[in-house]
Design an enzyme around this catalytic site. Sequence first.
Site, short mmCIF file in Angstrom:
data_model
loop_
_atom_site.label_atom_id
_atom_site.label_comp_id
_atom_site.label_asym_id
_atom_site.label_seq_id
_atom_site.Cartn_x
_atom_site.Cartn_y
_atom_site.Cartn_z
N HIS A 249 135.37 32.26 62.09
CA HIS A 249 135.92 31.51 60.96
C HIS A 249 136.94 30.47 61.46
O HIS A 249 137.68 30.73 62.42
CB HIS A 249 136.59 32.46 59.96
CG HIS A 249 136.96 31.78 58.68
ND1 HIS A 249 138.11 31.06 58.54
CD2 HIS A 249 136.28 31.65 57.51
CE1 HIS A 249 138.15 30.53 57.32
NE2 HIS A 249 137.05 30.89 56.67
N GLU B 144 131.12 24.93 58.01
CA GLU B 144 132.42 24.81 57.36
C GLU B 144 133.26 23.77 58.10
O GLU B 144 133.93 24.11 59.08
CB GLU B 144 133.16 26.14 57.41
CG GLU B 144 132.46 27.27 56.71
CD GLU B 144 133.47 28.27 56.17
OE1 GLU B 144 133.47 28.50 54.97
OE2 GLU B 144 134.29 28.78 56.95
P1 PGA Z 1 138.29 27.84 50.74
O1 PGA Z 1 137.96 28.73 52.03
O2 PGA Z 1 137.09 27.98 49.82
O3 PGA Z 1 139.51 28.46 50.18
O4 PGA Z 1 138.45 26.45 51.18
C1 PGA Z 1 136.71 28.64 52.62
C2 PGA Z 1 136.56 29.66 53.71
O5 PGA Z 1 137.09 30.77 53.68
O6 PGA Z 1 135.90 29.36 54.67
#
Ligand code: PGA
Length: 270
Positions: free
Chosen positions: A97, A169
């Site tokens: 992550h 992401e």
């Molecule tokens: P968020 O987090 O939706 O709060 O931006 C995304 C994630 O945990 O990757």
Amino acid sequence: MKRRYLIGNLKMNLASVAETEQYLVALRKELFGKRIDGVEIVLAPSSVYLERFSRELPDPLRLAAQDVFWEKEGSFTGQVSAPMLRDLHVGSVIVGHGERRLYAHETDTEVGWKMKSALHENLQPILCVGETADERERGEEVSVVSDQVRLAFHDVSPMMAERVLVAYEPRWAIGTDIIPESEQIFEMRIVIHRALAELYGQPVADRVPVLYGGSVKATLLERVCFEPRMDGVLVGRESLYPHELFRMAHEIGNRDDGRREADGNEVGGE
Ligand code: PGA
């Protein structure tokens, strides 16, 4: 229709047992009388609440951990191993992550070790990849994300590779409410698919779901999920609201846009 995923990353939230209980009660209430079709919902609470979630998470929701260590056991203070997660009936685990890469300085090589420790214990890795704002500014997003994919899948067999979910992401979109354009997301989906196809060939790459994560909300699903043909979303802050979570699950599960055919042609054709 090909399966879609909704991953809820609860991060370091739900600050007490009482709050966790309230959350689980709210989840059950929201779920009551609803059919969950066409979407798999997976929730990742803090590791201290995994046992409670494992006991109380309502069906058909599934449980994930937010991280895992690469060794099975030993003198590794503060770490949680894949066999420990398995023992708690955890089915999936987030690896790499952006917040782990940022605050724990996790490297791509370590992320690869975590992938393998998860897979060997029969846990489904949810691999997060994505470039920082600086890397995008320098035009490096394609090479950064391709390298992240290559290193994470290093030494992973094709059979095991098919069990992984990849979440694109962009680091600049996590927790910022800055939302990429659909084309940017689609472009990176292709980059991820291409890196996988180079490693395993097209048929295996076609079977690895690619999700989007970063500031996702129900009102943004068209832009971040459907338009760029993603296989689902990884939701952070918004997953703290069970009502919103099921709203998203409903939209995702009921969306029938004939993706299966399009996927083979458009993404697989790259
Ligand atoms: P968020 O987090 O939706 O709060 O931006 C995304 C994630 O945990 O990757």
